[in-house]
Design a protein around this motif. Structure first.
Motif, PDB file in Angstrom:
ATOM      1  N   SER A 172      33.043 -13.114 100.901  1.00  0.00           N
ATOM      2  CA  SER A 172      34.203 -12.377 100.153  1.00  0.00           C
ATOM      3  C   SER A 172      35.397 -11.972 101.244  1.00  0.00           C
ATOM      4  O   SER A 172      34.834 -11.322 102.367  1.00  0.00           O
ATOM      5  N   ASP A 173      36.603 -12.223 101.259  1.00  0.00           N
ATOM      6  CA  ASP A 173      37.623 -11.788 101.983  1.00  0.00           C
ATOM      7  C   ASP A 173      38.485 -10.796 101.146  1.00  0.00           C
ATOM      8  O   ASP A 173      39.005 -11.216  99.852  1.00  0.00           O
ATOM      9  N   ILE A 174      38.768  -9.599 101.705  1.00  0.00           N
ATOM     10  CA  ILE A 174      39.419  -8.492 101.017  1.00  0.00           C
ATOM     11  C   ILE A 174      40.366  -7.964 101.434  1.00  0.00           C
ATOM     12  O   ILE A 174      40.118  -7.658 103.027  1.00  0.00           O
ATOM     13  N   SER A 175      41.671  -7.754 101.323  1.00  0.00           N
ATOM     14  CA  SER A 175      42.726  -6.759 101.775  1.00  0.00           C
ATOM     15  C   SER A 175      43.422  -6.360 100.659  1.00  0.00           C
ATOM     16  O   SER A 175      43.275  -6.539  99.402  1.00  0.00           O
ATOM     17  N   ASP A 176      44.390  -5.578 101.274  1.00  0.00           N
ATOM     18  CA  ASP A 176      45.515  -4.933 100.038  1.00  0.00           C
ATOM     19  C   ASP A 176      46.447  -5.982  99.492  1.00  0.00           C
ATOM     20  O   ASP A 176      47.004  -5.621  98.453  1.00  0.00           O
ATOM     21  N   GLU A 177      46.516  -7.156 100.071  1.00  0.00           N
ATOM     22  CA  GLU A 177      47.343  -8.087  99.785  1.00  0.00           C
ATOM     23  C   GLU A 177      46.448  -9.360  98.829  1.00  0.00           C
ATOM     24  O   GLU A 177      47.327  -9.972  98.184  1.00  0.00           O
ATOM     25  N   PHE A 178      45.205  -9.532  99.126  1.00  0.00           N
ATOM     26  CA  PHE A 178      44.576 -10.366  98.114  1.00  0.00           C
ATOM     27  C   PHE A 178      43.083 -10.202  98.354  1.00  0.00           C
ATOM     28  O   PHE A 178      42.406  -9.301  99.102  1.00  0.00           O
ATOM     29  N   ALA A 179      42.076 -10.797  97.223  1.00  0.00           N
ATOM     30  CA  ALA A 179      40.815 -10.803  97.319  1.00  0.00           C
ATOM     31  C   ALA A 179      40.337 -12.165  96.624  1.00  0.00           C
ATOM     32  O   ALA A 179      40.717 -12.532  96.091  1.00  0.00           O
ATOM     33  N   ARG A 180      39.165 -12.609  97.483  1.00  0.00           N
ATOM     34  CA  ARG A 180      38.591 -13.949  96.961  1.00  0.00           C
ATOM     35  C   ARG A 180      37.206 -13.840  97.383  1.00  0.00           C
ATOM     36  O   ARG A 180      36.869 -13.069  98.233  1.00  0.00           O
ATOM     37  N   ALA A 181      36.555 -14.758  96.604  1.00  0.00           N
ATOM     38  CA  ALA A 181      34.937 -14.812  96.878  1.00  0.00           C
ATOM     39  C   ALA A 181      34.713 -16.315  96.847  1.00  0.00           C
ATOM     40  O   ALA A 181      35.300 -17.162  96.096  1.00  0.00           O
ATOM     41  N   GLN A 182      33.679 -16.594  97.695  1.00  0.00           N
ATOM     42  CA  GLN A 182      33.353 -18.037  97.455  1.00  0.00           C
ATOM     43  C   GLN A 182      31.774 -18.118  97.749  1.00  0.00           C
ATOM     44  O   GLN A 182      30.821 -17.143  98.199  1.00  0.00           O
ATOM     45  N   PHE A 183      31.193 -19.269  97.133  1.00  0.00           N
ATOM     46  CA  PHE A 183      29.736 -19.390  97.089  1.00  0.00           C
ATOM     47  C   PHE A 183      29.353 -21.021  97.389  1.00  0.00           C
ATOM     48  O   PHE A 183      30.188 -21.785  97.011  1.00  0.00           O
ATOM     49  N   ILE A 184      28.421 -21.058  98.362  1.00  0.00           N
ATOM     50  CA  ILE A 184      28.096 -22.331  98.670  1.00  0.00           C
ATOM     51  C   ILE A 184      26.636 -22.363  98.511  1.00  0.00           C
ATOM     52  O   ILE A 184      25.732 -21.615  99.274  1.00  0.00           O
ATOM     53  N   TYR A 185      25.962 -23.598  98.060  1.00  0.00           N
ATOM     54  CA  TYR A 185      24.613 -23.803  97.985  1.00  0.00           C
ATOM     55  C   TYR A 185      24.375 -25.293  98.256  1.00  0.00           C
ATOM     56  O   TYR A 185      25.029 -25.991  97.975  1.00  0.00           O
ATOM     57  N   GLN A 186      23.725 -25.506  99.568  1.00  0.00           N
ATOM     58  CA  GLN A 186      23.449 -26.806 100.102  1.00  0.00           C
ATOM     59  C   GLN A 186      21.826 -27.059 100.723  1.00  0.00           C
ATOM     60  O   GLN A 186      21.338 -26.026 100.707  1.00  0.00           O
ATOM     61  N   GLY A 187      21.672 -28.313 100.577  1.00  0.00           N
ATOM     62  CA  GLY A 187      20.255 -28.523 101.060  1.00  0.00           C
ATOM     63  C   GLY A 187      20.117 -30.115 101.206  1.00  0.00           C
ATOM     64  O   GLY A 187      21.149 -30.820 101.124  1.00  0.00           O
TER      65      GLY A 187
ATOM     66  N   SER B 116      11.282 -39.522 107.291  1.00  0.00           N
ATOM     67  CA  SER B 116      11.681 -38.761 108.468  1.00  0.00           C
ATOM     68  C   SER B 116      12.701 -37.614 108.134  1.00  0.00           C
ATOM     69  O   SER B 116      13.495 -37.757 107.466  1.00  0.00           O
ATOM     70  N   PRO B 117      12.763 -36.390 109.155  1.00  0.00           N
ATOM     71  CA  PRO B 117      13.901 -35.480 109.012  1.00  0.00           C
ATOM     72  C   PRO B 117      15.180 -36.213 109.119  1.00  0.00           C
ATOM     73  O   PRO B 117      16.412 -35.672 108.827  1.00  0.00           O
ATOM     74  N   GLU B 118      15.434 -37.381 109.996  1.00  0.00           N
ATOM     75  CA  GLU B 118      16.578 -38.147 109.953  1.00  0.00           C
ATOM     76  C   GLU B 118      16.912 -38.959 108.836  1.00  0.00           C
ATOM     77  O   GLU B 118      18.218 -39.413 108.801  1.00  0.00           O
ATOM     78  N   LYS B 119      16.136 -39.187 108.004  1.00  0.00           N
ATOM     79  CA  LYS B 119      16.681 -39.891 106.742  1.00  0.00           C
ATOM     80  C   LYS B 119      16.654 -38.845 105.540  1.00  0.00           C
ATOM     81  O   LYS B 119      15.634 -37.969 105.386  1.00  0.00           O
ATOM     82  N   PHE B 120      17.756 -38.686 104.875  1.00  0.00           N
ATOM     83  CA  PHE B 120      17.794 -37.439 104.063  1.00  0.00           C
ATOM     84  C   PHE B 120      18.821 -38.108 103.007  1.00  0.00           C
ATOM     85  O   PHE B 120      19.730 -38.703 103.086  1.00  0.00           O
ATOM     86  N   PHE B 121      18.917 -37.190 101.869  1.00  0.00           N
ATOM     87  CA  PHE B 121      20.001 -37.308 100.729  1.00  0.00           C
ATOM     88  C   PHE B 121      20.337 -35.835 100.652  1.00  0.00           C
ATOM     89  O   PHE B 121      19.802 -34.796 100.669  1.00  0.00           O
ATOM     90  N   GLU B 122      21.425 -35.388 101.082  1.00  0.00           N
ATOM     91  CA  GLU B 122      22.123 -34.037 101.162  1.00  0.00           C
ATOM     92  C   GLU B 122      23.158 -33.808  99.893  1.00  0.00           C
ATOM     93  O   GLU B 122      24.090 -34.741  99.578  1.00  0.00           O
ATOM     94  N   TYR B 123      23.047 -32.616  99.634  1.00  0.00           N
ATOM     95  CA  TYR B 123      23.829 -31.993  98.519  1.00  0.00           C
ATOM     96  C   TYR B 123      24.548 -30.907  98.811  1.00  0.00           C
ATOM     97  O   TYR B 123      23.768 -30.024  99.618  1.00  0.00           O
ATOM     98  N   ARG B 124      25.635 -30.634  98.372  1.00  0.00           N
ATOM     99  CA  ARG B 124      26.445 -29.359  98.426  1.00  0.00           C
ATOM    100  C   ARG B 124      27.255 -28.840  97.316  1.00  0.00           C
ATOM    101  O   ARG B 124      28.263 -29.719  96.628  1.00  0.00           O
ATOM    102  N   LEU B 125      27.061 -27.747  96.898  1.00  0.00           N
ATOM    103  CA  LEU B 125      27.832 -27.116  95.631  1.00  0.00           C
ATOM    104  C   LEU B 125      28.810 -26.017  96.144  1.00  0.00           C
ATOM    105  O   LEU B 125      28.343 -25.051  96.960  1.00  0.00           O
ATOM    106  N   TYR B 126      29.853 -26.141  95.718  1.00  0.00           N
ATOM    107  CA  TYR B 126      30.821 -24.853  96.126  1.00  0.00           C
ATOM    108  C   TYR B 126      31.682 -24.375  95.034  1.00  0.00           C
ATOM    109  O   TYR B 126      31.844 -25.213  94.125  1.00  0.00           O
ATOM    110  N   THR B 127      31.961 -23.201  94.858  1.00  0.00           N
ATOM    111  CA  THR B 127      32.802 -22.620  94.019  1.00  0.00           C
ATOM    112  C   THR B 127      33.601 -21.619  94.607  1.00  0.00           C
ATOM    113  O   THR B 127      32.902 -20.679  95.341  1.00  0.00           O
ATOM    114  N   GLY B 128      34.832 -21.248  94.473  1.00  0.00           N
ATOM    115  CA  GLY B 128      35.665 -20.294  94.984  1.00  0.00           C
ATOM    116  C   GLY B 128      36.639 -19.651  94.214  1.00  0.00           C
ATOM    117  O   GLY B 128      37.271 -20.679  93.254  1.00  0.00           O
TER     118      GLY B 128
END
Length: 417
Positions: free
Chosen positions: A214-229, A235-247
């Motif tokens: 969250s970023d807060i000041s007298d001129e604005f305030a906003r919040a952000q959420f990220i979940y990824q995995g 092997s660790p080098e082979k993967f399927f990656e996902y990422r969810l964001y909302t702000g």
């Protein structure tokens, strides 16, 4: 400078960066930190250490930026640690760089296992004219708390951070003198309280993380959420990656909107949206169709393509996916789906992208070639680019190589080879 020459120059630089000699140097030094510290670290915690490394730098704004990196931070715990990276901006013939000092407390019991209070600063030039050199500077002071994990697993990072941010940026203005408008250099400032909570399970197989900020000041305030995995296979080098964001913005004032492009977006962060000066860019504040416009950081919605219409002063949400290929090669496929307010119909507008990712250093050096785009985004992008080369985006993430962060992340991503 035409685009063919620009890309040839970048290709040469990337080739030099990706040689086996340089990669082995980085991996060797990283291993020294993450294992027994035999090369750099002191076995005696009371003994002082000093690491001095040359830093060759270059940006389109300042040209060559030679410098030096100094720190006492090794894998041995330090109650007082410092990092400094002074550099010389060749074009402006002036000093730039960044630094950080911190006081740290380490505990074996209790809910708070590590406490750090710090002061950091950063300054650089981002634009020059015949009359003025435009500088941007940032100071942050804050604390980070590493919390105890009931699972007692060293790869689990559970951290809370709070910092006060102050930054200033020179801007071009005009003053009336004898009925004539004379250019002048003015300054805009940004002050805010920044909070974040991170839960990062950094295991080799199926890692995941969650972050609320969250970023807060007298001129604005906003919040952000990220979940990824990542879901690994073979092997660790082979993967399927996902990422969810909302702000979302809680509130914002007109003065802030007029001075800063603080819109949330389904795309990654470009230099224009980096209002807190968090990232390093190879160029800032150039006119359109400059190659530096194609660098992005996978922040916010995480799209590679610059979705010009996918930005909002209200809210945005996006989900992105990446997957490696079944064969051994630095090639990945990516897909993103995003949503944001439709200001015309007062509804919800959606967008999507997909393409091929060339990733010789995943997360650090990546080049995205878009193939699929929704019709609205494609039409808008065609209006703002001259050819396919200008649609290509690349990640050059210096933060992943940042020595400041090695105590918490003591390794760089493994190259594909």
């Amino acid at each position: 400078m035409n685009y063919c020459f620009k890309y040839a120059l970048i290709a040469l630089v990337l080739l030099l960066l990706s040689t086996e000699v340089n990669s082995q140097f980085l991996l060797k030094n990283t291993a020294s930190f993450s294992q027994d510290g035999s090369s750099f670290a002191s076995k005696n915690p009371d003994q002082s250490d000093l690491i001095i490394l040359p830093v060759p730098g270059y940006t389109f704004n300042s040209g060559f930026e030679p410098g030096v990196f100094l720190t006492n931070q090794t894998d041995t715990f330090k109650r007082f640690s410092f990092q400094a990276m002074p550099m010389y901006a060749w074009k402006q013939q002036n000093i730039i760089g960044e630094g950080r000092v911190s006081f740290n407390v380490l505990k074996n019991t209790g809910k708070i296992r590590r406490f750090s209070t710090f002061l950091s600063g950063r300054t650089y030039f981002f634009k020059s004219t015949d009359d003025f050199d435009f500088r941007a500077s940032r100071i942050e002071v804050g604390v980070t708390l590493n919390l105890h994990s009931p699972s007692k697993k060293p790869e689990l990072l559970h951290q809370f951070g709070l910092k006060m941010h102050y930054s200033s940026q020179d801007i071009l203005g005009y003053n009336e003198v004898d009925s004539n408008w004379v250019p002048s250099k003015n300054t805009r400032t940004l002050k805010a309280l920044r909070l974040n909570w991170i839960y990062n399970y950094r295991r080799d197989i199926n890692p995941y993380s969650m972050e609320i900020s969250s970023d807060i000041s007298d001129e604005f305030a906003r919040a952000q959420f990220i979940y990824q995995g990542k879901l690994n296979y073979d092997s660790p080098e082979k993967f399927f990656e996902y990422r969810l964001y909302t702000g979302a913005y809680v509130y914002k004032k007109t003065n802030f909107q007029n001075n800063f492009d603080g819109r949330l977006g389904i795309s990654g962060i470009t230099s224009e949206q980096d209002i807190f000066l968090d990232h390093w860019f190879i160029g800032r504040n150039y006119d359109t169709h400059h190659m530096s416009d194609q660098q992005t950081y996978l922040d916010q919605g995480g799209f590679y393509t610059n979705m010009i219409g996918g930005k909002s002063w209200d809210w945005v949400s996006a989900i992105t996916f990446k997957t490696t290929m079944p064969f051994d090669a630095p090639i990945q496929l990516y897909l993103g789906i995003g949503a944001f307010p439709d200001l015309i119909d007062n509804g919800i507008q959606t967008a999507y992208e997909g393409g091929i990712l060339l990733a010789p250093l995943p997360g650090v050096l990546e080049i995205a070639f878009p193939i699929l785009l929704d019709q609205n985004s494609l039409e808008t992008l065609n209006l703002n680019t001259n050819n396919y080369l200008e649609k290509i985006r690349f990640i050059l993430n210096f933060e992943k190589l940042n020595l400041y962060k090695w105590p918490d992340h003591p390794k760089i991503p493994k190259p594909w080879w």
